[in-house]
Design a protein around this motif. Structure first.
Motif, short mmCIF file in Angstrom:
data_model
loop_
_atom_site.label_atom_id
_atom_site.label_comp_id
_atom_site.label_asym_id
_atom_site.label_seq_id
_atom_site.Cartn_x
_atom_site.Cartn_y
_atom_site.Cartn_z
N CYS A 214 53.54 40.65 21.11
CA CYS A 214 52.28 40.60 21.87
C CYS A 214 51.73 42.01 21.97
CB CYS A 214 52.52 39.98 23.25
SG CYS A 214 51.00 39.72 24.18
N PRO A 215 51.30 42.56 20.83
CA PRO A 215 50.88 43.97 20.84
C PRO A 215 49.61 44.23 21.64
CG PRO A 215 50.49 42.97 18.66
CD PRO A 215 51.29 41.98 19.46
N VAL A 216 48.76 43.23 21.79
CA VAL A 216 47.48 43.48 22.46
C VAL A 216 47.44 42.83 23.85
CG1 VAL A 216 44.97 43.19 22.35
CG2 VAL A 216 46.27 43.61 20.25
N VAL A 217 47.10 43.63 24.86
CA VAL A 217 46.88 43.13 26.22
C VAL A 217 45.51 43.64 26.63
CG1 VAL A 217 47.74 43.10 28.59
CG2 VAL A 217 49.37 43.21 26.67
N SER A 218 44.53 42.73 26.61
CA SER A 218 43.12 43.11 26.70
C SER A 218 42.49 42.56 27.97
CB SER A 218 42.40 42.56 25.45
OG SER A 218 41.03 42.86 25.48
N ILE A 219 41.96 43.44 28.79
CA ILE A 219 41.32 43.02 30.04
C ILE A 219 39.92 43.62 30.10
CG2 ILE A 219 43.53 42.94 31.24
CD1 ILE A 219 42.65 45.50 32.74
N GLY A 220 39.16 43.18 31.10
CA GLY A 220 37.94 43.93 31.32
C GLY A 220 36.74 43.22 31.85
N SER A 221 36.01 43.97 32.65
CA SER A 221 34.67 43.68 33.14
C SER A 221 34.22 45.02 33.71
CB SER A 221 34.67 42.61 34.22
OG SER A 221 35.10 43.14 35.47
N THR A 222 32.95 45.28 33.79
CA THR A 222 32.53 46.57 34.34
C THR A 222 33.01 46.77 35.78
OG1 THR A 222 30.70 46.99 32.82
CG2 THR A 222 30.46 47.87 35.04
N PRO A 223 32.87 45.78 36.67
CA PRO A 223 33.33 46.03 38.04
C PRO A 223 34.84 46.29 38.14
CG PRO A 223 31.80 44.18 38.00
CD PRO A 223 32.13 44.50 36.58
N THR A 224 35.67 45.55 37.37
CA THR A 224 37.11 45.78 37.48
C THR A 224 37.51 47.08 36.78
OG1 THR A 224 37.49 44.29 35.59
CG2 THR A 224 37.77 43.37 37.81
N ALA A 225 36.84 47.40 35.67
CA ALA A 225 37.18 48.65 34.96
C ALA A 225 36.91 49.86 35.85
CB ALA A 225 36.39 48.75 33.66
N LEU A 226 35.91 49.76 36.72
CA LEU A 226 35.59 50.88 37.61
C LEU A 226 36.38 50.82 38.91
CD1 LEU A 226 31.73 51.05 37.04
CD2 LEU A 226 33.44 52.72 36.30
N SER A 227 37.26 49.83 39.04
CA SER A 227 38.01 49.66 40.29
C SER A 227 39.52 49.70 40.10
CB SER A 227 37.63 48.31 40.94
OG SER A 227 36.24 48.22 41.13
N VAL A 228 39.99 49.36 38.89
CA VAL A 228 41.43 49.26 38.67
C VAL A 228 42.08 50.64 38.86
CG1 VAL A 228 41.36 49.66 36.16
CG2 VAL A 228 43.13 48.17 37.15
N ASP A 229 43.31 50.65 39.39
CA ASP A 229 43.96 51.92 39.73
C ASP A 229 45.16 52.24 38.84
OD1 ASP A 229 45.34 49.77 40.70
OD2 ASP A 229 45.85 50.67 42.63
N ASP A 230 45.48 51.35 37.92
CA ASP A 230 46.66 51.55 37.08
C ASP A 230 46.51 50.64 35.87
OD1 ASP A 230 49.19 51.58 35.90
OD2 ASP A 230 50.25 51.64 37.83
N LEU A 231 46.72 51.18 34.69
CA LEU A 231 46.56 50.36 33.48
C LEU A 231 47.88 50.17 32.74
CD1 LEU A 231 43.10 51.68 32.17
CD2 LEU A 231 43.59 49.40 33.08
N SER A 232 48.98 50.31 33.44
CA SER A 232 50.29 50.13 32.79
C SER A 232 50.37 48.75 32.15
CB SER A 232 51.42 50.27 33.82
OG SER A 232 51.33 51.51 34.47
N GLY A 233 50.75 48.72 30.90
CA GLY A 233 50.92 47.45 30.21
C GLY A 233 49.66 46.94 29.54
#
Lengths: 383, 383
Positions: A214-233
């Motif tokens: 499972c090489p790719v773990v893809s997330i995102g939206s503008t509001p969450t990208a500007l709010s998330v505090d940790d991108l581990s994993g």
């Protein structure tokens, strides 16, 4: 030498303007933020649909490939030299040919699905063609729309189908926290951003524990990208509207109204003085029918009105619209329309509720620096 | 030989379909109705923006020139041989050059305005160029948006300015009963249709009594054109959306849902069975953001769902939409979604709220006869 453009106030209206200084600031803000968390962006080009805008995003760095919402975007960006493309709308059989064709021509195109039946149809199709479709499994991390339960059995059923066929290759998992658009506070944004990340990383771990890559773990939206505090994993963050921002993003609280880089240039074509109406030639065809701020604290109708050079003209909005007419009024009941700011023929600007829908009504951007048009960027639309 | 098209269910989705039999019936209905009242149509091409669709309108006869809502429409139809063109959005100075250019190239272009200041600016501009702009005065006959009071003094002031300059020629008066869109009964439609006609004819008489020529008396909207009972004194009727009709027109009561000739072809891309959701690839980008039925007796969300070949699949609508996702649900709470009708990949059709806004999201129509695509009609958009 640059093509000479008429002064802003002489451009035919309605026209779509991009403030390049604001655009660059928005792009740098996101690049720095995601970079600061050790993450990488896969920008969603459904907002801008412009290779020139993508160049601006790339210039700020920290970018890997792109995300598209239509096959026409995939073809357009591929024709402009982009090869790493994720088509992030659930695939259907009438699009298999187009995906296979892109792949045969050298495009590293990736697709998504959320159903064992579609996985089976795709794997059989790939086997029949003698080619291999690259696939991410879409997850539903907030009940917003598509995707499988990150904790459910379908995730593994789909992986099993994709993993056991030569017609498909399982690349990873993907989610989009669309519910972030309903948030209004930093706390609620942080909560949904963590949820989007946690459930996506968790689904990836479930797949790995079951023996899948499972090489790719893809997330995102503008509001969450500007709010998330940790991108581990997380391996990539998909986000689109941040390059322009809009009144919906301002209402959610992830930007200020002053940071909005996109606006519609309009001309005053009439007055109905007894009603306090200024009528312009930017109706809903120009602004789009998007009423995204209708349930926000401040409802801007079809858009917020500002001066040609960013002047504050008062609390004005396009509160009614026909196809090619916009009716500008003072938002607060009882306040007087400052008609002196709106002589006939006056050029004004309107900030959009939703940059993606407003921009899609136009076929080019006029790029503005210090009140002057410096470039014209074509953009595409359709499917 | 006609270009061979794939079967309907293999077309890439979303796609815009026109049922030619319904289109022709709608066109004939309007031509016969206005012809029966001794009137002439000046079709508003803002709905179709297609020369092929205009040919269908012309074939039914009783047509004089066209009405356009953008200068791009004017240029496109002029390039396709149409010379008698009315640009029916209040003019502004940044468009004088484009109008003069069309005129110099042999286009019989007519423009509208509703303000003495604009009349003055235009007449001076015409004099300076040594050319003569042809002008109609816009009337406000229902408080809907632009226009002067048919009983007010500005009508005569504007006529005086236009009539006393070599730069302008007063052609007549024009109005649009936009408030007809708020009607729901035949009685209220007849009342507003008569009001539109009476006030426009009255304004023309006032001009004539004051010594001005007023050869053109132009009224129109699809609801009033289908309701008016006498066209005495009216020289042309402008109407656009009737060629397709849509759910808003059905809600107003001037057509049935079965007469709607325009639909969006979509593919089922997912299910959320626990919620009763069918997810398709026609989101708000394909349907437009128009929510025109939101205050109607029946709210169809972003569109009403029917089968590929007009089958009734139940009372289904696109009740939620994202950019490229539409969520189809059963409208009546408690009723079960007939998932058996919506296997993955299934092609369905969606009737639009508003044909003008939905069509504008696409760059071509696929023309369907007896369930098969027989032609592709390009269409334009933008300004």
């Amino acid at each position: 030498m640059a093509k000479p453009y008429p002064p802003l106030e002489k451009l035919p209206t309605p026209a779509l303007l991009v403030d390049r200084r604001k655009l660059r600031a928005n792009i740098e803000r996101m690049a720095n933020r995601i970079g600061g968390l050790g993450g990488t962006l896969r920008p969603h080009v459904k907002t801008t649909k412009s290779i020139d805008a993508l160049q601006e995003i790339r210039r700020a760095g920290n970018v890997k490939g792109i995300t598209v919402s239509t096959l026409r975007e995939a073809e357009y960006f591929f024709a402009n030299g982009v090869t790493d493309i994720l088509y992030a709308i659930g695939i259907s059989p009438n699009k298999f040919d187009a995906i296979a064709s892109l792949s045969e021509r050298g495009c590293d195109i990736k697709i998504i699905l959320d159903n064992p039946d579609m996985a089976r149809a795709l794997s059989i199709d790939g086997e029949t063609r003698g080619s291999t479709f690259k696939v991410l499994i879409e997850l539903d991390t907030d009940g917003h729309r598509s995707g499988v339960d990150p904790n459910g059995s379908e995730l593994l059923s789909i992986a099993e189908i994709l993993g056991s066929s030569n017609g498909t290759e399982l690349l990873g998992v993907l989610t989009h926290a669309g519910e972030s658009y309903n948030c209004r506070t930093p706390d609620s944004l942080l909560k949904i951003a963590r949820q989007e990340r946690d459930l996506c990383v968790h689904a990836a771990e479930r797949l790995r524990n079951a023996g899948f890559d499972c090489p790719v773990v893809s997330i995102g939206s503008t509001p969450t990208a500007l709010s998330v505090d940790d991108l581990s994993g997380v391996t990539e963050v998909r986000t689109g509207v941040y390059v322009f921002f809009d009144l919906v993003m301002a209402g959610i609280g992830v930007c200020s109204k002053d940071e909005i880089a996109l606006s519609v240039l309009a001309s005053v074509i009439g007055h109905q003085r007894s009603k306090g109406w200024v009528i312009t030639d930017a109706g809903w065809m120009a602004m789009s029918r998007d009423r995204g701020t209708s349930r926000h604290e401040i409802d801007f109708g079809y858009g917020a009105v500002i001066g040609l050079h960013d002047e504050d003209l008062g609390d004005l909005a396009v509160t009614q619209a026909n196809q090619e007419h916009g009716i500008v009024t003072v938002r607060a009941a009882g306040d007087e329309m400052p008609f002196e700011a709106f002589p006939l023929g006056q050029a004004i600007r309107i900030l959009p509720n939703h940059a993606c829908s407003t921009a899609s009504q136009f076929d080019c951007y006029f790029v503005v620096v210090d009140g002057e048009v410096v470039a014209e960027w074509p953009r595409i639309s359709g499917w």
